[in-house]
Design a protein around this motif. Structure first.
Motif, PDB file in Angstrom:
ATOM      1  N   PHE A  59       3.675   1.151  72.595  1.00  0.00           N
ATOM      2  CA  PHE A  59       4.148   0.884  71.245  1.00  0.00           C
ATOM      3  C   PHE A  59       5.539   0.292  71.367  1.00  0.00           C
ATOM      4  O   PHE A  59       6.429   0.904  71.967  1.00  0.00           O
ATOM      5  CB  PHE A  59       4.187   2.161  70.407  1.00  0.00           C
ATOM      6  N   LEU A  60       5.723  -0.903  70.826  1.00  0.00           N
ATOM      7  CA  LEU A  60       7.018  -1.575  70.777  1.00  0.00           C
ATOM      8  C   LEU A  60       7.492  -1.479  69.339  1.00  0.00           C
ATOM      9  O   LEU A  60       6.814  -1.949  68.418  1.00  0.00           O
ATOM     10  CB  LEU A  60       6.873  -3.036  71.206  1.00  0.00           C
ATOM     11  N   CYS A  61       8.654  -0.849  69.132  1.00  0.00           N
ATOM     12  CA  CYS A  61       9.120  -0.547  67.789  1.00  0.00           C
ATOM     13  C   CYS A  61      10.580  -0.912  67.609  1.00  0.00           C
ATOM     14  O   CYS A  61      11.339  -0.967  68.566  1.00  0.00           O
ATOM     15  CB  CYS A  61       8.984   0.959  67.518  1.00  0.00           C
ATOM     16  N   SER A  62      10.936  -1.109  66.352  1.00  0.00           N
ATOM     17  CA  SER A  62      12.352  -1.192  66.013  1.00  0.00           C
ATOM     18  C   SER A  62      12.836   0.227  65.766  1.00  0.00           C
ATOM     19  O   SER A  62      12.038   1.145  65.567  1.00  0.00           O
ATOM     20  CB  SER A  62      12.540  -2.023  64.746  1.00  0.00           C
ATOM     21  N   GLU A  63      14.152   0.392  65.761  1.00  0.00           N
ATOM     22  CA  GLU A  63      14.691   1.647  65.281  1.00  0.00           C
ATOM     23  C   GLU A  63      14.422   1.722  63.781  1.00  0.00           C
ATOM     24  O   GLU A  63      14.130   0.722  63.136  1.00  0.00           O
ATOM     25  CB  GLU A  63      16.187   1.730  65.566  1.00  0.00           C
ATOM     26  N   ILE A  64      14.524   2.901  63.240  1.00  0.00           N
ATOM     27  CA  ILE A  64      14.241   3.133  61.832  1.00  0.00           C
ATOM     28  C   ILE A  64      15.323   2.493  60.960  1.00  0.00           C
ATOM     29  O   ILE A  64      16.476   2.417  61.357  1.00  0.00           O
ATOM     30  CB  ILE A  64      14.126   4.655  61.584  1.00  0.00           C
ATOM     31  N   LYS A  65      14.918   1.999  59.798  1.00  0.00           N
ATOM     32  CA  LYS A  65      15.855   1.425  58.828  1.00  0.00           C
ATOM     33  C   LYS A  65      15.684   2.185  57.517  1.00  0.00           C
ATOM     34  O   LYS A  65      14.554   2.393  57.072  1.00  0.00           O
ATOM     35  CB  LYS A  65      15.550  -0.057  58.631  1.00  0.00           C
ATOM     36  N   SER A  66      16.787   2.589  56.921  1.00  0.00           N
ATOM     37  CA  SER A  66      16.741   3.347  55.666  1.00  0.00           C
ATOM     38  C   SER A  66      16.980   2.435  54.474  1.00  0.00           C
ATOM     39  O   SER A  66      17.784   1.514  54.539  1.00  0.00           O
ATOM     40  CB  SER A  66      17.820   4.433  55.663  1.00  0.00           C
ATOM     41  N   ALA A  67      16.267   2.731  53.402  1.00  0.00           N
ATOM     42  CA  ALA A  67      16.463   2.055  52.111  1.00  0.00           C
ATOM     43  C   ALA A  67      16.307   3.137  51.045  1.00  0.00           C
ATOM     44  O   ALA A  67      15.201   3.423  50.598  1.00  0.00           O
ATOM     45  CB  ALA A  67      15.457   0.939  51.918  1.00  0.00           C
ATOM     46  N   GLY A  68      17.417   3.795  50.698  1.00  0.00           N
ATOM     47  CA  GLY A  68      17.335   4.935  49.788  1.00  0.00           C
ATOM     48  C   GLY A  68      16.716   6.101  50.521  1.00  0.00           C
ATOM     49  O   GLY A  68      17.101   6.414  51.645  1.00  0.00           O
ATOM     50  N   ASP A  69      15.721   6.719  49.910  1.00  0.00           N
ATOM     51  CA  ASP A  69      15.029   7.833  50.557  1.00  0.00           C
ATOM     52  C   ASP A  69      13.950   7.356  51.519  1.00  0.00           C
ATOM     53  O   ASP A  69      13.578   8.060  52.448  1.00  0.00           O
ATOM     54  CB  ASP A  69      14.389   8.753  49.512  1.00  0.00           C
ATOM     55  N   ALA A  70      13.414   6.160  51.287  1.00  0.00           N
ATOM     56  CA  ALA A  70      12.343   5.622  52.130  1.00  0.00           C
ATOM     57  C   ALA A  70      12.919   5.018  53.409  1.00  0.00           C
ATOM     58  O   ALA A  70      14.079   4.636  53.464  1.00  0.00           O
ATOM     59  CB  ALA A  70      11.560   4.568  51.359  1.00  0.00           C
ATOM     60  N   VAL A  71      12.098   4.956  54.429  1.00  0.00           N
ATOM     61  CA  VAL A  71      12.490   4.354  55.700  1.00  0.00           C
ATOM     62  C   VAL A  71      11.365   3.444  56.187  1.00  0.00           C
ATOM     63  O   VAL A  71      10.228   3.556  55.739  1.00  0.00           O
ATOM     64  CB  VAL A  71      12.806   5.425  56.779  1.00  0.00           C
ATOM     65  N   SER A  72      11.704   2.539  57.095  1.00  0.00           N
ATOM     66  CA  SER A  72      10.684   1.657  57.653  1.00  0.00           C
ATOM     67  C   SER A  72      11.066   1.270  59.068  1.00  0.00           C
ATOM     68  O   SER A  72      12.220   1.422  59.486  1.00  0.00           O
ATOM     69  CB  SER A  72      10.495   0.403  56.792  1.00  0.00           C
ATOM     70  N   MET A  73      10.088   0.756  59.789  1.00  0.00           N
ATOM     71  CA  MET A  73      10.310   0.250  61.133  1.00  0.00           C
ATOM     72  C   MET A  73       9.239  -0.780  61.455  1.00  0.00           C
ATOM     73  O   MET A  73       8.150  -0.768  60.870  1.00  0.00           O
ATOM     74  CB  MET A  73      10.324   1.391  62.173  1.00  0.00           C
ATOM     75  N   LEU A  74       9.553  -1.688  62.362  1.00  0.00           N
ATOM     76  CA  LEU A  74       8.572  -2.647  62.863  1.00  0.00           C
ATOM     77  C   LEU A  74       7.810  -1.981  63.991  1.00  0.00           C
ATOM     78  O   LEU A  74       8.409  -1.315  64.852  1.00  0.00           O
ATOM     79  CB  LEU A  74       9.266  -3.900  63.400  1.00  0.00           C
ATOM     80  N   ILE A  75       6.491  -2.183  64.024  1.00  0.00           N
ATOM     81  CA  ILE A  75       5.672  -1.547  65.049  1.00  0.00           C
ATOM     82  C   ILE A  75       4.638  -2.537  65.563  1.00  0.00           C
ATOM     83  O   ILE A  75       3.919  -3.163  64.783  1.00  0.00           O
ATOM     84  CB  ILE A  75       4.950  -0.294  64.510  1.00  0.00           C
ATOM     85  N   LYS A  76       4.568  -2.644  66.880  1.00  0.00           N
ATOM     86  CA  LYS A  76       3.520  -3.413  67.553  1.00  0.00           C
ATOM     87  C   LYS A  76       2.851  -2.494  68.574  1.00  0.00           C
ATOM     88  O   LYS A  76       3.496  -1.619  69.149  1.00  0.00           O
ATOM     89  CB  LYS A  76       4.097  -4.613  68.292  1.00  0.00           C
ATOM     90  N   TYR A  77       1.584  -2.733  68.798  1.00  0.00           N
ATOM     91  CA  TYR A  77       0.826  -1.985  69.806  1.00  0.00           C
ATOM     92  C   TYR A  77       0.290  -2.989  70.808  1.00  0.00           C
ATOM     93  O   TYR A  77      -0.178  -4.062  70.434  1.00  0.00           O
ATOM     94  CB  TYR A  77      -0.329  -1.231  69.137  1.00  0.00           C
ATOM     95  N   GLY A  78       0.376  -2.657  72.087  1.00  0.00           N
ATOM     96  CA  GLY A  78      -0.151  -3.571  73.095  1.00  0.00           C
ATOM     97  C   GLY A  78      -0.111  -2.979  74.476  1.00  0.00           C
ATOM     98  O   GLY A  78      -0.215  -1.765  74.660  1.00  0.00           O
ATOM     99  N   ARG A  79       0.070  -3.871  75.431  1.00  0.00           N
ATOM    100  CA  ARG A  79       0.127  -3.435  76.841  1.00  0.00           C
ATOM    101  C   ARG A  79       1.182  -4.258  77.560  1.00  0.00           C
ATOM    102  O   ARG A  79       1.546  -5.358  77.114  1.00  0.00           O
ATOM    103  CB  ARG A  79      -1.231  -3.539  77.506  1.00  0.00           C
ATOM    104  N   ILE A  80       1.642  -3.703  78.652  1.00  0.00           N
ATOM    105  CA  ILE A  80       2.675  -4.371  79.431  1.00  0.00           C
ATOM    106  C   ILE A  80       2.124  -4.786  80.789  1.00  0.00           C
ATOM    107  O   ILE A  80       1.143  -4.216  81.291  1.00  0.00           O
ATOM    108  CB  ILE A  80       3.934  -3.485  79.609  1.00  0.00           C
ATOM    109  N   SER A  81       2.793  -5.785  81.393  1.00  0.00           N
ATOM    110  CA  SER A  81       2.422  -6.258  82.731  1.00  0.00           C
ATOM    111  C   SER A  81       3.643  -6.944  83.340  1.00  0.00           C
ATOM    112  O   SER A  81       4.639  -7.186  82.665  1.00  0.00           O
ATOM    113  CB  SER A  81       1.244  -7.244  82.652  1.00  0.00           C
ATOM    114  N   ASP A  82       3.542  -7.268  84.604  1.00  0.00           N
ATOM    115  CA  ASP A  82       4.608  -7.990  85.301  1.00  0.00           C
ATOM    116  C   ASP A  82       5.968  -7.319  85.114  1.00  0.00           C
ATOM    117  O   ASP A  82       6.979  -7.979  84.874  1.00  0.00           O
ATOM    118  CB  ASP A  82       4.678  -9.458  84.847  1.00  0.00           C
ATOM    119  N   THR A  83       5.992  -6.006  85.231  1.00  0.00           N
ATOM    120  CA  THR A  83       7.232  -5.251  85.082  1.00  0.00           C
ATOM    121  C   THR A  83       8.114  -5.473  86.301  1.00  0.00           C
ATOM    122  O   THR A  83       7.665  -5.319  87.442  1.00  0.00           O
ATOM    123  CB  THR A  83       6.935  -3.752  84.892  1.00  0.00           C
TER     124      THR A  83
END
Length: 173
Positions: A59-83
């Motif tokens: 899971f590749l995510c942004s840190e949480i962002k607040s907007a009043g009481d609600a919060v949001s974040m960007l989320i992607k799901y995938g796999r990694i390679s060539d580390t």
């Protein structure tokens, strides 16, 4: 048997927005919030450790962002390679399988419950190997973004996690 997944989080939303090909993170942020026994086995980032990391769903995510009481974040799901571990940074290729985009939550506790993370972890750039079932995380995300639920069940009615084909439950959800 406890399952694991990679959780990579960045404070800068630009690192997660759009098409992400390569992810780079400082070595000092590697394995924060990872169980100590797992961290000890991975910290060298030798070929065995890299092979383990690359088998895990990610899971590749942004840190949480607040907007009043609600919060949001960007989320992607995938796999990694060539580390590639460098002296100061680690880079890896990230292949997006599902881009959830910006996911809204009623509050910080709800966001944390999706990944089993505490408040501090949601505000921290880091790469953790988390204990937990990635399929359960995906199911919680699909509940929040029902228009993307069909993407989770692609690949012939199966999800590929940890290099094993796992049949999906077809219970109408």
């Amino acid at each position: 048997m406890t399952e694991n997944f990679n959780y990579i989080s960045f404070g800068n939303w630009e690192y997660v927005e759009g098409n992400v090909d390569v992810v780079t993170i400082g070595r000092g942020r590697m394995f924060e919030y990872t169980p100590p026994d797992t961290e000890k086995r991975l910290e060298s980032l030798d070929s065995t450790a890299i092979a383990f990391l690359e088998k895990l769903p990610t899971f590749l995510c942004s840190e949480i962002k607040s907007a009043g009481d609600a919060v949001s974040m960007l989320i992607k799901y995938g796999r990694i390679s060539d580390t590639t571990p460098g002296r100061r940074e680690v880079s890896t290729t990230f292949e997006t399988l599902v881009d959830f985009g910006e996911v809204g939550f009623d509050d910080i506790e709800m966001a944390g419950s999706v990944f089993g993370a505490d408040r501090f972890q949601l505000y921290r750039t880091h790469w953790a190997v988390r204990e937990g079932d990635a399929q359960e995380v995906l199911a919680r995300l699909a509940d929040l973004k029902p228009n993307l639920a069909h993407l989770i069940g692609e690949q012939g009615g199966h999800r590929q996690l940890n290099e094993a084909w796992i049949p999906m439950c077809d219970d109408g959800q």
